[in-house]
Design a protein around this motif. Structure first.
Motif, PDB file in Angstrom:
ATOM      1  N   ASN A  60       0.853  -1.092  -0.087  1.00  0.00           N
ATOM      2  CA  ASN A  60      -0.028   0.043   0.009  1.00  0.00           C
ATOM      3  C   ASN A  60       1.045   1.228   0.038  1.00  0.00           C
ATOM      4  N   GLN A 109      -6.566   4.077  -0.779  1.00  0.00           N
ATOM      5  CA  GLN A 109      -5.304   3.418  -0.330  1.00  0.00           C
ATOM      6  C   GLN A 109      -4.957   2.791  -1.776  1.00  0.00           C
ATOM      7  N   LEU A 200       0.324   0.478  15.348  1.00  0.00           N
ATOM      8  CA  LEU A 200      -0.395  -0.038  14.159  1.00  0.00           C
ATOM      9  C   LEU A 200       0.044  -1.578  14.592  1.00  0.00           C
ATOM     10  N   ASP A 234     -13.770   0.898  10.598  1.00  0.00           N
ATOM     11  CA  ASP A 234     -13.079  -0.136   9.634  1.00  0.00           C
ATOM     12  C   ASP A 234     -13.358  -1.532  10.302  1.00  0.00           C
ATOM     13  N   PRO A 246      -8.167  -3.669  10.535  1.00  0.00           N
ATOM     14  CA  PRO A 246      -7.840  -2.319  10.387  1.00  0.00           C
ATOM     15  C   PRO A 246      -8.147  -1.180  11.515  1.00  0.00           C
ATOM     16  N   GLN A 250      -5.611   1.000  13.480  1.00  0.00           N
ATOM     17  CA  GLN A 250      -5.704   2.285  13.479  1.00  0.00           C
ATOM     18  C   GLN A 250      -5.639   2.915  15.054  1.00  0.00           C
ATOM     19  N   TRP A 381      -0.894   7.056   9.953  1.00  0.00           N
ATOM     20  CA  TRP A 381      -2.191   6.059   9.886  1.00  0.00           C
ATOM     21  C   TRP A 381      -1.997   4.892   9.035  1.00  0.00           C
ATOM     22  N   LEU A 382      -2.684   3.942   9.065  1.00  0.00           N
ATOM     23  CA  LEU A 382      -2.692   2.802   8.268  1.00  0.00           C
ATOM     24  C   LEU A 382      -3.282   3.303   6.977  1.00  0.00           C
ATOM     25  N   GLY A 383      -2.655   2.715   6.006  1.00  0.00           N
ATOM     26  CA  GLY A 383      -3.403   3.086   4.578  1.00  0.00           C
ATOM     27  C   GLY A 383      -2.471   3.868   3.483  1.00  0.00           C
TER      28      GLY A 383
END
Length: 401
Positions: A60, A109, A200, A234, A246, A250, A381-383
């Motif tokens: 990602n 993403q 994360l 999520d 997720p 997050q 952040w995640l993504g």
């Protein structure tokens, strides 16, 4: 310039980058294109290992929407300059120029259509074009600055350079070779480091909820989770050890030990009102069967106490309904901890950015010393946000090293 002192067998280059990850390779290529002679030194047997395993093997690599509020740091303003100078569109252009096909998975993403190795190969190709040398299985044993040059004692011999870039990452996923070496260099040259911890990362549950969580292992459903005034909507994944997915990764950026999580398993509606609607319609179906139309049946049956959902919905009082809705929409749980660096995608904290220029990434204490990527106290952040930080910080530093 690069030369070998044949008497002392010391290799000199303009710039050495310690760490062949996302930020390090980006910085090296950028500097190489400026005509700088750059050497990347990495202690692992190959570079870019975290790139290869990221995003389920598809990397990602960025996000369409990158904003400063997607990042956490003790110095909230630090990331703004780099993110504004090297945007996600800039990296997307590079991806497209190399013919890497990609797709948007969710919420902006971007993932490779093929494999994460496409991104690593892109970076290595850029380094090759820019004349960068990449050396693996090279451990740094000692770093010193003498006069205006950095001297490195390595397992492959001695190097000197004018500019030294620390792109060693954090402590996450030690099986990939992660160490705290970058923090040691920072402290050696008088820079402070903020506290670090795994982030994360999935949570572990060991209290009364553990048997139920274990029973539901493998089940995923959409939730809204809240902790310390931050919320994410999520998917959540139950695991044998606790909570993942997720949503949990997050919120782990905002969670601290002893904090509780507030989880809503029906985030897009009001469950109490829905049950009352069924009741007002004279519905005689068992409540658990009706709830199973909204939520996974396996989850409903585990979440309701024995017999709680076996009555016809028209037999439930307002108090009964409120209690049941609360159980599904306001589950409060206190994780015992996280799975730690073993599975964490990033390390929160790091080199204190107060001691680093947000424009050049040069250490304020030591001219010629630079820090980029995850080793710094900047966590996204995640993504795709952490990769974009790697690209941006590496690119910006590469303009100056």
């Amino acid at each position: 310039m690069r030369f070998l002192d044949s008497v002392n067998k010391v290799m000199h280059v303009d710039c050495i980058v310690i760490g062949g990850g996302a930020a390090g390779l980006m910085c090296a290529a950028t500097a190489g294109y400026r005509g700088r002679q750059v050497a990347v030194l990495d202690h692992a047997n190959k570079v870019g290992k975290k790139i290869l395993m990221s995003g389920g093997g598809r990397c990602n690599f960025t996000n369409y929407t990158i904003e400063p509020h997607h990042y956490l740091s003790a110095n909230a303003h630090f990331c703004k300059s780099a993110l504004s100078r090297y945007k996600s569109a800039d990296f997307i252009e590079l991806v497209e120029r190399h013919g890497v096909s990609y797709h948007e998975k969710t919420k902006g993403q971007l993932f490779c259509d093929n494999k994460a190795s496409d991104i690593l190969n892109l970076l290595l190709t850029e380094c090759e074009y820019a004349g960068v040398s990449v050396t693996t299985q090279c451990s740094i044993e000692k770093v010193a600055k003498i006069s205006d040059k950095f001297h490195l004692q390595t397992s492959l011999g001695q190097y000197t350079c004018d500019s030294l870039v620390v792109a060693t990452g954090g402590l996450s996923i030690p099986t990939m070779g992660a160490t705290g070496f970058g923090y040691q260099i920072a402290q050696q040259f008088g820079l402070a480091c903020t506290p670090v911890w795994a982030s994360l990362v999935p949570f572990t549950i060991t209290d009364k909820w553990q048997p139920i969580v274990n029973e539901l292992s493998g089940l995923s459903l959409n939730v809204r989770v809240t902790c310390n005034k931050q919320s994410f909507s999520d998917p959540l994944l139950f695991t044998h050890r606790g909570l993942s997915g997720p949503a949990m990764l997050q919120i782990s950026n905002y969670w601290r030990p002893s904090d509780s999580l507030l989880i809503d398993f029906y985030p897009d509606g009001d469950l109490a009102e829905q049950i009352k609607t069924w009741r007002s319609q004279g519905n005689k179906s068992e409540l658990k069967n009706l709830l199973a139309m909204l939520l996974p049946k396996r989850f409903v049956e585990s979440w309701l106490p024995d017999g709680e959902g076996s009555r016809a919905v028209n037999q439930y009082s307002d108090a009964d309904i409120s209690r049941i809705a609360e159980k599904f929409q306001r589950w409060r749980v206190t994780p015992s901890g996280t799975e730690g660096y073993r599975t964490a995608e990033v390390t929160m904290g790091g080199v204190d950015t107060q001691g680093v220029s947000s424009k050049t990434f040069e250490a304020k204490t030591t001219p010629g010393l630079y820090f980029v990527g995850e080793v710094l106290d900047v966590t996204g952040w995640l993504g795709g946000f952490n990769f974009q930080w790697a690209w941006a910080s590496g690119f910006c530093a590469g303009q100056y090293v």
